[in-house]
Design an enzyme around this catalytic site. Structure first.
Site, PDB file in Angstrom:
ATOM      1  N   ASN A 161       9.174  -3.150 -13.280  1.00 16.23           N
ATOM      2  CA  ASN A 161       9.401  -4.771 -13.333  1.00 16.23           C
ATOM      3  C   ASN A 161       8.788  -5.004 -12.593  1.00 16.23           C
ATOM      4  O   ASN A 161       8.451  -6.006 -12.126  1.00 16.23           O
ATOM      5  CB  ASN A 161      11.116  -5.131 -13.739  1.00 16.23           C
ATOM      6  CG  ASN A 161      11.632  -4.593 -12.731  1.00 16.23           C
ATOM      7  OD1 ASN A 161      12.328  -4.203 -11.672  1.00 16.23           O
ATOM      8  ND2 ASN A 161      13.103  -5.690 -12.951  1.00 16.23           N
ATOM      9  N   GLU A 260      20.972   0.429  -6.875  1.00 13.08           N
ATOM     10  CA  GLU A 260      19.806  -0.237  -7.005  1.00 13.08           C
ATOM     11  C   GLU A 260      20.455  -0.394  -8.507  1.00 13.08           C
ATOM     12  O   GLU A 260      19.234  -0.594  -9.297  1.00 13.08           O
ATOM     13  CB  GLU A 260      18.696  -1.150  -6.847  1.00 13.08           C
ATOM     14  CG  GLU A 260      18.702  -1.156  -4.909  1.00 13.08           C
ATOM     15  CD  GLU A 260      19.790  -2.045  -4.400  1.00 13.08           C
ATOM     16  OE1 GLU A 260      19.876  -3.064  -5.349  1.00 13.08           O
ATOM     17  OE2 GLU A 260      20.256  -2.140  -2.757  1.00 13.08           O
ATOM     18  N   CYS A 294      16.377  -7.754 -12.570  1.00 15.36           N
ATOM     19  CA  CYS A 294      17.677  -7.036 -12.628  1.00 15.36           C
ATOM     20  C   CYS A 294      18.899  -8.339 -11.901  1.00 15.36           C
ATOM     21  O   CYS A 294      19.718  -9.089 -11.857  1.00 15.36           O
ATOM     22  CB  CYS A 294      18.011  -6.152 -11.943  1.00 15.36           C
ATOM     23  SG  CYS A 294      17.557  -6.543  -9.918  1.00 15.36           S
ATOM     24  N   GLU A 468      19.453  -2.426   0.761  1.00 14.56           N
ATOM     25  CA  GLU A 468      17.985  -2.772   0.644  1.00 14.56           C
ATOM     26  C   GLU A 468      17.678  -3.700   1.285  1.00 14.56           C
ATOM     27  O   GLU A 468      18.416  -5.018   1.150  1.00 14.56           O
ATOM     28  CB  GLU A 468      16.916  -2.139  -0.600  1.00 14.56           C
ATOM     29  CG  GLU A 468      16.992  -0.356  -0.841  1.00 14.56           C
ATOM     30  CD  GLU A 468      16.187  -0.219  -2.195  1.00 14.56           C
ATOM     31  OE1 GLU A 468      15.436  -1.114  -2.745  1.00 14.56           O
ATOM     32  OE2 GLU A 468      16.026   0.689  -2.318  1.00 14.56           O
TER      33      GLU A 468
HETATM   34  P1  NAP Z   1      15.520   3.284 -16.253  1.00 12.87           P
HETATM   35  O1  NAP Z   1      15.107   3.381 -17.501  1.00 12.87           O
HETATM   36  O2  NAP Z   1      16.792   3.183 -15.630  1.00 12.87           O
HETATM   37  O3  NAP Z   1      14.388   3.585 -14.959  1.00 12.87           O
HETATM   38  C1  NAP Z   1      14.423   2.893 -13.454  1.00 12.87           C
HETATM   39  C2  NAP Z   1      13.196   4.499 -13.463  1.00 12.87           C
HETATM   40  O4  NAP Z   1      14.547   5.971 -13.331  1.00 12.87           O
HETATM   41  C3  NAP Z   1      12.161   5.280 -13.530  1.00 12.87           C
HETATM   42  O5  NAP Z   1      11.542   5.638 -13.041  1.00 12.87           O
HETATM   43  C4  NAP Z   1      12.786   5.970 -15.043  1.00 12.87           C
HETATM   44  O6  NAP Z   1      11.379   6.795 -15.315  1.00 12.87           O
HETATM   45  C5  NAP Z   1      13.602   6.946 -13.738  1.00 12.87           C
HETATM   46  N1  NAP Z   1      14.426   7.825 -15.305  1.00 12.87           N
HETATM   47  C6  NAP Z   1      14.846   7.349 -16.597  1.00 12.87           C
HETATM   48  N2  NAP Z   1      15.614   8.089 -16.461  1.00 12.87           N
HETATM   49  C7  NAP Z   1      15.790   9.077 -15.632  1.00 12.87           C
HETATM   50  C8  NAP Z   1      16.350  10.583 -15.490  1.00 12.87           C
HETATM   51  N3  NAP Z   1      17.290  10.926 -16.076  1.00 12.87           N
HETATM   52  N4  NAP Z   1      16.024  11.294 -14.215  1.00 12.87           N
HETATM   53  C9  NAP Z   1      15.397  10.775 -13.297  1.00 12.87           C
HETATM   54  N5  NAP Z   1      14.805   9.274 -13.514  1.00 12.87           N
HETATM   55  C10 NAP Z   1      14.395   8.445 -14.187  1.00 12.87           C
HETATM   56  O7  NAP Z   1      15.166   1.115 -16.151  1.00 12.87           O
HETATM   57  P2  NAP Z   1      14.082   0.636 -16.139  1.00 12.87           P
HETATM   58  O8  NAP Z   1      14.289   0.064 -17.911  1.00 12.87           O
HETATM   59  O9  NAP Z   1      12.750   1.118 -15.796  1.00 12.87           O
HETATM   60  O10 NAP Z   1      14.118  -0.731 -15.414  1.00 12.87           O
HETATM   61  C11 NAP Z   1      15.129  -1.789 -15.339  1.00 12.87           C
HETATM   62  C12 NAP Z   1      16.837  -1.390 -14.986  1.00 12.87           C
HETATM   63  O11 NAP Z   1      16.135  -1.311 -13.506  1.00 12.87           O
HETATM   64  C13 NAP Z   1      17.225  -2.692 -15.493  1.00 12.87           C
HETATM   65  O12 NAP Z   1      18.438  -2.496 -16.100  1.00 12.87           O
HETATM   66  C14 NAP Z   1      16.897  -3.122 -13.732  1.00 12.87           C
HETATM   67  O13 NAP Z   1      18.706  -4.255 -13.878  1.00 12.87           O
HETATM   68  C15 NAP Z   1      17.426  -2.487 -13.053  1.00 12.87           C
HETATM   69  N6  NAP Z   1      16.711  -3.242 -12.350  1.00 12.87           N
HETATM   70  C16 NAP Z   1      17.751  -3.150 -10.913  1.00 12.87           C
HETATM   71  C17 NAP Z   1      17.428  -3.530  -9.985  1.00 12.87           C
HETATM   72  C18 NAP Z   1      18.358  -3.562  -7.965  1.00 12.87           C
HETATM   73  O14 NAP Z   1      17.876  -3.712  -7.434  1.00 12.87           O
HETATM   74  N7  NAP Z   1      19.204  -3.728  -8.907  1.00 12.87           N
HETATM   75  C19 NAP Z   1      15.895  -4.053  -9.120  1.00 12.87           C
HETATM   76  C20 NAP Z   1      14.516  -3.813 -10.579  1.00 12.87           C
HETATM   77  C21 NAP Z   1      15.583  -3.380 -11.636  1.00 12.87           C
HETATM   78  P3  NAP Z   1      10.134   6.601 -16.841  1.00 12.87           P
HETATM   79  O15 NAP Z   1       9.717   5.484 -15.996  1.00 12.87           O
HETATM   80  O16 NAP Z   1      10.220   7.539 -16.734  1.00 12.87           O
HETATM   81  O17 NAP Z   1      11.117   5.933 -17.516  1.00 12.87           O
END
Ligand code: NAP
Length: 490
Positions: A161, A260, A294, A468
């Protein structure tokens, strides 16, 4: 924006894996297709790292660790500063690449480039400030020396994102602290990270200090790294679900983790609020990044006496948002990142309606290609509706009401998440009471945007661990060593 210009900019983005200072193809020769979410068309193909490539990246990071840790803090800072200057000078190029792979309007991509670059500047200034302390023990005899050193090779996993800012928010403090790293960007948006990696090389980051490995097999590639004793730190930004399983994996090595994770931000509007300001803040908190953040306002909790007025004004303003490709000048709301994300948003809206909510604006997927979803407002949302419990990650504003401050706090805290809260009120004491009662890592008072590189970003409860940015951000990459010294006067 001409198609030829877009192709030229995309052609300048590296498409390999960066390992040990070399751009290379994946060991299997595999590639990942990168799509434009406004059309669904493939715009680039990048190398798809295998588990062997992942381990090669860790080899490179481990080999470079000692010399990077020994590089003078000022020198580390100057490299970061140069990276800030280059990203800033190439902001238009970064913004276009980001818009093409992720969908947000160019104006928002420019804002992310500025925000992301600021972490480079901020941590360039923090690198020379790492310090310790020398103290006399309470009994007046022994001396205590406390020093900091880099944690060591770090695995950094980022979401789609904010494809640049999430990378700089991790790489900048890691570099400042003296840690080498392996960055695994999201498979949907690897281009911004790859372009940034090229900038880091140009800025003088030595070979092996930052390695970048896009992959379509996240778990298979990162799993062996997390199990490898040379890795000393895991920093993850993404969903709570994946974060939880990574914490469990990291437990085997007692790895340092920063998490995060997801959010479910309440946006509270009290009866004494400046409603014009509250609506402006709501637009920012809800529609920045198309709601794919997020920190996006996920639940509007409005005092019952001003709910009708606030809703009417928000509907009127949200109705002006224009869906379109992020490169079009009149676009104010880009597409969602992919079909699955859009399906989830549509499903949450349908569920809310089944729960008794009323669609006051939007709520219908437009025809045509691309993953568009319109700005949507739901009113009369019952307190127990699923849409108030789950991250929406789209341009949907569910509005519900509260009777008094106690109920507002109870509803706001009724979530497994605790990343950020927003509140609009003119009563200073109420704002301060809220800051003490809300279960949150961050709190915006009369503002819809709290993210700031100079401030500690992070959540409580299932929104994560660690911070962070700010003065705190570099600590995530530092170990503390205590040295006990015998009484020098004895
Ligand atoms: P996600 O599915 O958890 O993926 C995040 C990252 O983790 C991607 O690089 C993904 O790779 C990788 N990943 C997925 N499964 C994994 C595994 N089993 N082992 C290691 N890495 C793995 O989340 P998203 O849908 O991309 O992002 C949205 C989420 O991020 C939302 O919940 C949002 O709230 C959160 N977010 C939090 C913050 C914060 O600072 N708190 C900031 C931004 C976003 P792939 O791309 O290959 O799936």
């Amino acid at each position: 924006m001409s198609a030829a210009h877009e192709s030229d900019v995309l052609a300048a983005v590296p498409t390999g894996l960066l390992i040990g200072g070399q751009w290379r193809a994946a060991s299997t020769g595999a590639t990942i297709d990168v799509h434009d979410p406004s059309t669904g068309e493939v715009i680039a193909q990048v190398a798809d790292a295998s588990p062997e490539d992942g381990l090669a990246a860790l080899d490179a990071a481990a080999a470079a660790q000692a010399s990077w840790a020994a590089t003078a803090p000022r020198e580390r800072g100057e490299i970061l500063r140069r990276a800030f200057e280059i990203v800033t000078a190439r902001a238009e190029e970064f913004a276009l690449v980001m818009t093409l792979e992720m969908g947000k309007p160019l104006a928002e991509s420019r804002a992310e480039v500025a925000y992301g670059a600021e972490f480079l500047r901020w941590f360039s200034e923090e690198a020379p400030r790492i310090s310790g302390r020398y103290a006399t023990a309470p009994d007046g005899r022994n001396r205590l020396l406390v020093t900091k050193r880099p944690v060591g090779p770090s695995l950094l996993i980022t979401p789609w994102n904010f494809p640049l800012a999430m990378a700089t928010r991790k790489i900048a403090p890691a570099l400042a602290a003296g840690c080498t790293s392996v960055l695994k960007p999201a498979a949907l948006t690897p281009l911004s990270a790859l372009l940034f990696a090229e900038v880091l090389r140009e800025a003088g980051v030595p070979d092996g200090v930052v390695n970048v490995i896009p992959t379509s097999r996240a778990g298979a590639v990162t799993g062996p790294l997390i199990a490898d004793p040379r890795l000393r730190k895991l920093s993850f930004t993404g969903s709570t679900e994946v974060g939880r399983s990574l914490i469990a994996d990291a437990a085997h090595q007692v790895l340092r983790v920063s998490m995060e994770l997801g959010g479910n931000a309440p946006f509270l509007v009290f009866d004494d609020a400046d409603l014009d300001a509250a609506v402006e803040g709501a637009l920012l908190a809800k529609l920045r990044n198309g709601g794919e953040a997020c920190v996006a306002a996920n639940r509007f909790l409005v005092h019952e006496s001003v709910a009708a007025e606030f809703s009417a004004r928000l509907i009127e303003r949200m109705a002006r948002y224009v869906n379109g490709r992020g490169t079009e000048p009149d676009t104010t709301l880009g597409p969602l990142v992919d079909g699955a994300t859009r399906d989830k948003v549509a499903e949450l809206v349908a569920g809310a309606v089944a729960d008794g909510a009323r669609v006051a604006l939007g709520g219908r997927i437009p025809s045509g290609r691309g993953y568009f979803y319109p700005a949507t407002v739901l009113v009369d949302v019952p307190h127990d509706a699923r849409i108030l419990r789950e991250e929406i990650f789209g341009p949907v504003a569910p509005i519900t009401t509260f009777r008094d401050e106690d109920e507002a706090v109870r509803l706001a805290n009724d979530s497994e998440y605790g990343l950020v809260c927003f509140a609009y009120t003119r009563d200073l004491n109420r704002a301060l009471r809220l800051s003490e009662r809300l279960e949150t890592g961050m709190f915006g008072i009369n503002t819809g945007l709290v993210s700031n590189p100079a401030a500690p970003f992070g959540g409580v409860k299932q929104s994560g661990l660690g911070r962070e940015g700010g003065l705190e951000g570099i600590d995530e990459y530092l170990e503390t060593t205590y040295i006990g010294i015998a009484d020098p006067s004895a």
